[in-house]
Design a protein around this motif. Structure first.
Motif, mmCIF file in Angstrom:
data_model
loop_
_atom_site.group_PDB
_atom_site.id
_atom_site.type_symbol
_atom_site.label_atom_id
_atom_site.label_comp_id
_atom_site.label_asym_id
_atom_site.label_seq_id
_atom_site.Cartn_x
_atom_site.Cartn_y
_atom_site.Cartn_z
ATOM 1 N N CYS A 1 8.106 3.605 1.467
ATOM 2 C CA CYS A 1 6.898 4.386 1.787
ATOM 3 C C CYS A 1 6.074 4.820 0.572
ATOM 4 O O CYS A 1 4.848 4.901 0.674
ATOM 5 C CB CYS A 1 7.270 5.636 2.581
ATOM 6 N N CYS B 1 2.711 3.365 -0.813
ATOM 7 C CA CYS B 1 1.420 3.740 -0.219
ATOM 8 C C CYS B 1 1.236 5.257 -0.128
ATOM 9 O O CYS B 1 0.112 5.741 -0.121
ATOM 10 C CB CYS B 1 1.296 3.163 1.185
ATOM 11 N N HIS B 2 2.351 5.991 -0.038
ATOM 12 C CA HIS B 2 2.233 7.425 0.233
ATOM 13 C C HIS B 2 2.790 8.290 -0.889
ATOM 14 O O HIS B 2 3.191 9.425 -0.654
ATOM 15 C CB HIS B 2 2.939 7.780 1.545
ATOM 16 N N SER C 1 0.522 5.703 14.340
ATOM 17 C CA SER C 1 0.402 4.437 13.632
ATOM 18 C C SER C 1 1.791 3.961 13.234
ATOM 19 O O SER C 1 2.541 4.721 12.625
ATOM 20 C CB SER C 1 -0.448 4.617 12.372
ATOM 21 N N MET D 1 4.797 2.654 11.255
ATOM 22 C CA MET D 1 5.114 2.617 9.823
ATOM 23 C C MET D 1 6.490 2.035 9.603
ATOM 24 O O MET D 1 7.358 2.174 10.453
ATOM 25 C CB MET D 1 5.045 4.044 9.251
HETATM 26 C C1 HEC Z 1 1.238 -0.761 2.954
HETATM 27 C C2 HEC Z 1 0.966 0.643 2.913
HETATM 28 C C3 HEC Z 1 1.808 1.591 3.735
HETATM 29 C C4 HEC Z 1 3.181 1.685 3.779
HETATM 30 C C5 HEC Z 1 4.213 0.816 3.071
HETATM 31 C C6 HEC Z 1 3.476 2.819 4.612
HETATM 32 N N1 HEC Z 1 2.327 3.375 5.085
HETATM 33 FE FE1 HEC Z 1 2.141 4.995 6.280
HETATM 34 N N2 HEC Z 1 0.145 4.756 6.379
HETATM 35 C C7 HEC Z 1 -0.585 3.816 5.683
HETATM 36 C C8 HEC Z 1 -1.989 3.960 6.010
HETATM 37 C C9 HEC Z 1 -3.126 3.114 5.452
HETATM 38 C C10 HEC Z 1 -2.085 5.015 6.944
HETATM 39 C C11 HEC Z 1 -3.332 5.581 7.600
HETATM 40 C C12 HEC Z 1 -3.920 4.655 8.594
HETATM 41 C C13 HEC Z 1 -3.113 4.651 9.834
HETATM 42 O O1 HEC Z 1 -2.771 5.719 10.327
HETATM 43 O O2 HEC Z 1 -2.842 3.548 10.320
HETATM 44 C C14 HEC Z 1 -0.728 5.509 7.145
HETATM 45 C C15 HEC Z 1 -0.408 6.543 7.987
HETATM 46 C C16 HEC Z 1 0.849 7.131 8.049
HETATM 47 C C17 HEC Z 1 1.188 8.296 8.823
HETATM 48 C C18 HEC Z 1 0.269 9.045 9.764
HETATM 49 C C19 HEC Z 1 0.452 8.349 11.116
HETATM 50 C C20 HEC Z 1 -0.147 9.030 12.284
HETATM 51 O O3 HEC Z 1 -0.219 8.360 13.340
HETATM 52 O O4 HEC Z 1 -0.525 10.192 12.191
HETATM 53 C C21 HEC Z 1 2.497 8.571 8.593
HETATM 54 C C22 HEC Z 1 3.318 9.728 9.165
HETATM 55 C C23 HEC Z 1 2.995 7.550 7.703
HETATM 56 N N3 HEC Z 1 1.980 6.691 7.374
HETATM 57 C C24 HEC Z 1 4.304 7.471 7.280
HETATM 58 C C25 HEC Z 1 4.835 6.377 6.606
HETATM 59 C C26 HEC Z 1 6.246 6.211 6.335
HETATM 60 C C27 HEC Z 1 7.321 7.197 6.737
HETATM 61 C C28 HEC Z 1 6.368 5.044 5.659
HETATM 62 C C29 HEC Z 1 7.647 4.403 5.179
HETATM 63 C C30 HEC Z 1 8.706 4.249 6.141
HETATM 64 C C31 HEC Z 1 5.044 4.468 5.513
HETATM 65 N N4 HEC Z 1 4.141 5.310 6.104
HETATM 66 C C32 HEC Z 1 4.752 3.274 4.859
HETATM 67 C C33 HEC Z 1 -0.074 2.886 4.805
HETATM 68 C C34 HEC Z 1 1.275 2.648 4.575
#
Ligand code: HEC
Length: 131
Positions: free
Chosen positions: A62, A65-66, A103, A105
């Motif tokens: 994670c 990106c985060h 979304s 993840m």
């Molecule tokens: C390749 C990039 C990328 C990776 C790797 C990634 N994310 Fe995300 N994430 C994003 C993006 C861009 C958004 C915002 C757009 C969206 O909500 O789709 C987001 C949104 C989110 C949100 C908000 C979702 C919501 O519906 O409110 C959460 C919570 C989150 N990520 C958690 C995680 C976690 C936990 C991991 C690892 C297990 C992870 N992300 C891995 C790019 C990534």
């Protein structure tokens, strides 16, 4: 090494019994039950730690990106306080379990393995301690 505690065993037996009863007559269902049973036995969710269990998962899947400073989608998971906000809102678990309305993840990648999701759920159920 798996520690089998008594109450865990009891709940596993109840789970197996209930799913077996529910599945009676359904083709191929016994394989699913066996699969689920195996997953539950193999995954140790006792005493999950933020530092030793949760952070390594986030680092691997994670933070690219985060992380603090990247903040893709306006989401930062690095740092306990920021993660806790997303735990409390339900968005963290919703996103990794891919529940409707969240979304999925990690974005465009395979889902986290079942055992990691089980560990994260257990940690959240324990109050998501900073341990
Ligand atoms: C390749 C990039 C990328 C990776 C790797 C990634 N994310 Fe995300 N994430 C994003 C993006 C861009 C958004 C915002 C757009 C969206 O909500 O789709 C987001 C949104 C989110 C949100 C908000 C979702 C919501 O519906 O409110 C959460 C919570 C989150 N990520 C958690 C995680 C976690 C936990 C991991 C690892 C297990 C992870 N992300 C891995 C790019 C990534």
């Amino acid at each position: 090494m798996i520690l089998m505690h008594h109450n865990k065993l009891t709940s596993l037996r109840t789970f197996l019994l209930l799913t077996t009863l529910l599945c009676l007559g359904l083709n191929g269902c016994y394989y699913d039950v066996e699969e689920d049973f195996k997953k539950m036995v193999d995954c140790n969710t006792d005493g999950v730690s933020y530092t030793n269990d949760i952070v390594p998962i986030l680092q691997n899947r994670c933070y690219k990106c985060h992380a603090e400073g990247l903040n893709l989608g306006n989401v930062t998971l690095e740092g306990y306080d920021r993660l806790k906000l997303l735990v409390n809102s339900g968005r963290f678990l919703g996103a990794i379990r891919r529940d409707p309305g969240f979304s999925p993840m990690p974005q465009n990648e395979a889902m986290l393995p079942d055992c990691q999701i089980m560990k994260i759920s257990a940690w959240i159920e324990a109050g998501a301690p900073n341990n």
